[in-house]
Design an enzyme around this catalytic site. Structure first.
Site, PDB file in Angstrom:
ATOM      1  CG  ASP A 114      -4.619   5.388   1.115  1.00 58.04           C
ATOM      2  OD1 ASP A 114      -5.441   4.488   1.338  1.00 58.04           O
ATOM      3  OD2 ASP A 114      -4.586   6.461   1.750  1.00 58.04           O
ATOM      4  CG  ASP A 145      -2.344   0.187   0.938  1.00 61.59           C
ATOM      5  OD1 ASP A 145      -2.686   1.288   0.462  1.00 61.59           O
ATOM      6  OD2 ASP A 145      -3.132  -0.738   1.169  1.00 61.59           O
ATOM      7  CG  HIS A 203      -8.982  -1.984   3.992  1.00 58.79           C
ATOM      8  ND1 HIS A 203      -8.747  -1.840   2.644  1.00 58.79           N
ATOM      9  CD2 HIS A 203      -8.623  -0.806   4.560  1.00 58.79           C
ATOM     10  CE1 HIS A 203      -8.265  -0.633   2.414  1.00 58.79           C
ATOM     11  NE2 HIS A 203      -8.171   0.010   3.549  1.00 58.79           N
ATOM     12  CG  ASP A 204     -11.437   1.363   3.268  1.00 56.19           C
ATOM     13  OD1 ASP A 204     -10.978   1.246   4.427  1.00 56.19           O
ATOM     14  OD2 ASP A 204     -10.798   1.876   2.331  1.00 56.19           O
ATOM     15  CD  GLU A 244      -8.931   4.482  -1.430  1.00 54.41           C
ATOM     16  OE1 GLU A 244      -9.766   4.024  -0.649  1.00 54.41           O
ATOM     17  OE2 GLU A 244      -8.041   5.278  -1.080  1.00 54.41           O
TER      18      GLU A 244
HETATM   19  C1  GLC Z   1      -8.101   4.802   2.097  1.00 56.20           C
HETATM   20  C2  GLC Z   1      -7.962   3.528   2.877  1.00 56.20           C
HETATM   21  C3  GLC Z   1      -8.657   3.682   4.187  1.00 56.20           C
HETATM   22  C4  GLC Z   1      -8.017   4.812   4.950  1.00 56.20           C
HETATM   23  C5  GLC Z   1      -7.908   6.081   4.105  1.00 56.20           C
HETATM   24  C6  GLC Z   1      -6.907   7.010   4.683  1.00 56.20           C
HETATM   25  O1  GLC Z   1      -9.421   5.088   1.820  1.00 56.20           O
HETATM   26  O2  GLC Z   1      -8.427   2.454   2.131  1.00 56.20           O
HETATM   27  O3  GLC Z   1      -8.663   2.509   4.936  1.00 56.20           O
HETATM   28  O4  GLC Z   1      -8.750   5.084   6.092  1.00 56.20           O
HETATM   29  O5  GLC Z   1      -7.512   5.848   2.790  1.00 56.20           O
HETATM   30  O6  GLC Z   1      -5.614   6.583   4.399  1.00 56.20           O
END
Ligand code: GLC
Ligand code: CA
Length: 612
Positions: free
Chosen positions: A213, A106, A346-347, A271
């Site tokens: 991310d 990540d 995971h979100d 993402e």
């Molecule tokens: C992304 C991650 C998430 C995190 C956020 C801040 O959305 O997937 O889990 O809280 O970024 O880094």
């Protein structure tokens, strides 16, 4: 004939490989401290290989105060001590490679932890050389003289995106928690430091790329304007229009490629929330203008989320789900872009609970139905840990107070209850109703659903995740005796066996499943999802052997009738896989019953047909 994405670059590992996301805290604890770790991941690498995984993506395992489960990084070049060491990570990288698998880490570079040395310097004084590495602004003042933050932006974890710093008398920006200050990408020196510390350090150790991310948030609109008021009840407003897809975003990604990624031939999956326009997404993933290899566009996982507040569940209908899948399947057709197929991470809540049925009598068929759908979709396929055994959302009687851990849900809940108490003062019933609604929304959509410990076996109360007598860092799902890896490994008809079979099938028909074109049938039907995958572009018949696949899915708990697409479009198709054990027998009866291409699907039944 239109060029298909397929013909441009077949044989690419990151397109054809099946990716699997590991959430380190909850995957496997090797030393009995109740927290997953790298040695635990190492002990399961063969399990992943056997499942059919080609690419392992490990969520953040870097040094971190763990305010947001490691997405708050205090040192990119070091590992969170309870997880292990940099040497352990090297062993994991090597173990993946030794088995012919790739590994992605990540890359969290929109922000750091407030404990990162860079931020500590930045906040130490206004004239510190690193002051400009983060985003600092003076306050505004209201007419009555009271101090106001520079904008009305709402952070993802509730409250303002601005934190007041007493010591230097300015605010700093944090799109997430106040312990996660945003880096200032406008500063060239900062970008170079990010490239070195967060990227080259790990690429030099052999990682094959990154899940990136918040990839579209680095470039903020520098006017720092207030966001429009959507939620009049509070000061802070959703503000992604001001900080997502900002003016220099594409420039930054091009630079990141030429400065770093191209040198290593590294792959990226970004993402990408807040980006509904396919043309815009194509700018990120077109191969010609190299920015990202692929992205996670958010429409599919946003389904059911509230528009003004995430955990205000809004009901949805199947045609919307189908249109969403179709949109992000088809947007690359005729282009040099690439897409992904996923519905968990995971979100997110668990897909069986969100999109199908987690009732005891339906949950296995539901998990297999979603496997049938995903494994036949075009793009790189991503599976999230536990999805392969059909893990489901936490039970409805788990409480925010005792069982939930996630900063996002817990903060949201408290902010919503506080707002309800203020707005509905005295009306106990209304307050209770609102509270129940938020709890229910979090039970469906909350991130904790995906973060419960992996259910390996029924050897102890922690589902074999940890040996610690008092259990893991997070409560284990109550249904682990029924839903676990060991049980499913011994059962040929389990969800796990189904996934393995589907992944094999996917890889043995790459043209159709990984690179094929997607056609949606009967888009308005609220109960069934029928689509075809073909090796020919839309509008052309796919009637030769192996050129078409048809997937029919019943998204209800009632019997439904579907019609297979006509033979002049998909040729002569035969049943290949079904999630009901007697699918073959049922198909035979139906074939001989003179109903032509009509089929009857039982609750949550799914079938895959292929041209012979
Ligand atoms: C992304 C991650 C998430 C995190 C956020 C801040 O959305 O997937 O889990 O809280 O970024 O880094
Ligand atoms: Ca451990």
């Amino acid at each position: 004939m239109a060029t298909s994405a397929a013909s441009l670059s077949k044989g690419t590992w990151w397109k054809e490989g099946v990716a699997y996301q590991i959430y380190p805290a909850s995957f496997k604890d090797s030393n009995g401290d109740g927290l997953g770790d790298i040695a635990g991941i190492l002990s399961k690498v063969d399990y992943l290989k056997d499942l059919g995984v080609d690419i392992v993506w490990v969520s953040p395992m870097f040094e971190s105060p763990q305010i947001d489960m490691g997405y708050d990084i205090s040192n990119y070049e070091s590992v969170h001590a309870p997880y292990g060491t940099v040497e352990d990570m090297q062993a994991l990288i090597d173990a993946c490679h030794a088995r012919g698998m790739k590994i992605l880490l990540d890359l969290v570079i929109n922000h750091t932890s407030s404990e990162h040395a860079w931020f500590k310097e930045s906040r130490s004084s206004r004239d510190n050389p690193k002051r400009n590495w983060y985003i600092w602004k003076p306050p505004r003042y209201a007419e009555d003289g009271s101090r106001l933050p520079p904008t009305n932006w709402r952070s993802y974890f509730s409250g303002s995106t601005w934190e007041w710093d007493e010591h230097t008398q300015e605010y700093y920006l944090h799109l997430f928690a106040k312990e996660m200050p945003d880096l200032n990408w406008e500063n060239e020196e900062t970008r170079q430091a990010i490239y070195n510390s967060a990227m080259r350090f790990w690429l030099d150790k052999g990682v094959d790329g990154f899940r990136v991310d918040c990839v579209n948030m680095y470039s903020k609109r520098l006017g720092f304007l207030d966001a429009p008021i959507l939620d009049a009840a509070v000061f802070e407003q959703p503000a992604w229009c001001e900080y997502a897809n900002g003016p220099r975003m594409h420039e930054f990604l091009r630079e990141m490629n030429s400065a770093v990624l191209n040198q290593y031939d590294a792959v990226t999956v970004g993402e990408l929330p807040h980006t509904p326009d396919p043309k815009h997404v194509l700018r990120y993933v077109g191969a010609g203008d190299k920015q990202l290899s692929m992205v996670f566009q958010f429409d599919i996982v946003d389904i059911g989320q509230g528009t003004v507040g995430k955990y205000r569940f809004e009901d949805w209908k199947l045609p919307f789900f189908k249109a969403t899948v179709a949109k992000w399947q088809q947007f690359i057709e005729g282009t040099d872009g690439w897409t992904t197929a996923f519905c968990e991470n995971h979100d997110q809540g668990r897909s069986v609970s969100r999109f199908a049925s987690d009732l005891p009598e339906h949950r296995e068929n539901s998990a297999k139905l979603l496997s049938l759908m995903l494994a036949t979709l075009t793009g790189t396929l991503y599976i999230y840990q536990g999805q392969e055994i059909g893990m489901i959302n936490v039970p409805t009687d788990w409480t925010i107070e005792k069982d939930y851990q996630d900063i996002e849900s817990v903060n949201f809940y408290h902010a919503a209850v506080k707002a309800a108490r203020e707005a509905m003062a005295g009306d106990q019933q209304a307050i209770q109703k609102e509270t129940d609604y938020i709890r229910r929304s979090i039970q469906i959509l909350g991130r904790d659903n995906a973060r419960t410990p992996m259910q390996w076996d029924a050897s102890n109360k922690s589902a074999g995740f940890t040996d610690r007598p008092e259990g893991g860092w997070m409560r284990t799902h109550d249904l682990y005796p029924e839903i676990n890896v060991a049980k499913q490994q011994s059962e040929p008809d389990s969800v796990l066996s189904f996934w393995k079979n589907m992944l094999r099938l996917r890889k043995s028909h790459k043209d159709l499943f990984i690179y094929g074109n997607f056609r949606l049938y009967d888009p308005d039907n609220e109960s069934t999802f029928v689509f075809a995958k073909t090796t020919t572009p839309a509008g052309e018949a796919a009637t030769g052997a192996g050129q078409a696949a048809v997937v029919v899915l019943n998204f209800t708990d009632k019997v439904q009738v579907v019609h297979l697409p006509p033979a002049d479009e998909v040729g002569d198709i035969q049943l290949q896989v079904g999630n009901y054990l007697d699918a073959t027998a049922a198909e035979k009866t139906e074939q001989s019953s003179a109903l032509g291409r009509q089929r009857t699907l039982r609750p949550w039944e799914g079938r895959l047909y292929m041209s012979s």
